[in-house]
Design a protein around this motif. Structure first.
Motif, short mmCIF file in Angstrom:
data_model
loop_
_atom_site.label_atom_id
_atom_site.label_comp_id
_atom_site.label_asym_id
_atom_site.label_seq_id
_atom_site.Cartn_x
_atom_site.Cartn_y
_atom_site.Cartn_z
N ALA A 1 48.21 37.89 25.27
CA ALA A 1 47.46 36.40 25.29
C ALA A 1 46.23 36.48 24.97
CB ALA A 1 47.33 35.97 26.71
N LYS A 2 45.41 37.73 24.99
CA LYS A 2 44.32 38.01 24.51
C LYS A 2 43.89 38.96 23.34
CE LYS A 2 42.34 36.83 28.92
NZ LYS A 2 41.21 37.33 30.14
N GLY A 3 44.99 39.46 22.66
CA GLY A 3 44.85 40.31 21.67
C GLY A 3 46.22 41.45 21.65
N PRO A 4 45.81 42.48 20.85
CA PRO A 4 46.98 43.52 20.88
C PRO A 4 46.81 44.17 22.41
CG PRO A 4 45.28 44.00 19.27
CD PRO A 4 45.07 42.59 19.90
N GLN A 5 48.27 44.52 22.70
CA GLN A 5 48.36 45.33 23.89
C GLN A 5 49.55 46.57 23.73
OE1 GLN A 5 48.67 42.69 27.13
NE2 GLN A 5 51.16 42.58 26.75
N ALA A 6 49.14 47.44 24.63
CA ALA A 6 50.13 48.74 24.45
C ALA A 6 51.26 48.39 25.40
CB ALA A 6 49.27 49.90 24.74
N THR A 7 52.70 48.68 25.20
CA THR A 7 53.79 48.51 25.89
C THR A 7 54.37 49.87 25.79
OG1 THR A 7 54.79 47.48 24.30
CG2 THR A 7 53.91 46.30 25.82
N ASN A 8 55.17 50.27 26.72
CA ASN A 8 55.99 51.62 26.72
C ASN A 8 55.27 52.56 26.20
OD1 ASN A 8 58.50 49.97 26.76
ND2 ASN A 8 58.65 49.82 24.44
#
Length: 92
Positions: free
Chosen positions: A80-87
């Motif tokens: 929602a607010k930009g790139p985010q890390a997952t996994n």
């Protein structure tokens, strides 16, 4: 009466290659798989950022323990607010 749907009154300007000195183009999307290093991480709040300015949250950690300076492997998605890390996998 002016409206937003009016044609461009100066179409020839774009053909000259002019760009406004006040316009900063958006950086390309960071979506994909990456490896990197944690820039900083707050244990109490459970979040931080990587060196490439990707948001990291503790709930997305698959293996390892996050800390500042840790090397990590992660997937990047658009949040929602930009790139985010997952996994997120902590390598060391």
């Amino acid at each position: 009466m002016k409206t937003w749907n009016q044609p461009d009154p100066f179409p020839w300007i774009a053909s000259t290659g002019f760009t406004s000195p006040h316009h900063e183009p958006k950086s390309p999307s960071a979506i994909g798989n990456r490896c990197g290093k944690m820039h900083w991480y707050n244990d109490e709040k459970g979040f931080g950022f990587t060196e490439c300015n990707v948001f990291v949250h503790a709930r997305n950690v698959v293996s390892g323990e996050l800390r500042s300076g840790a090397k990590i492997k992660f997937d990047v998605t658009e949040g929602a607010k930009g790139p985010q890390a997952t996994n997120i996998q902590v390598l060391r």
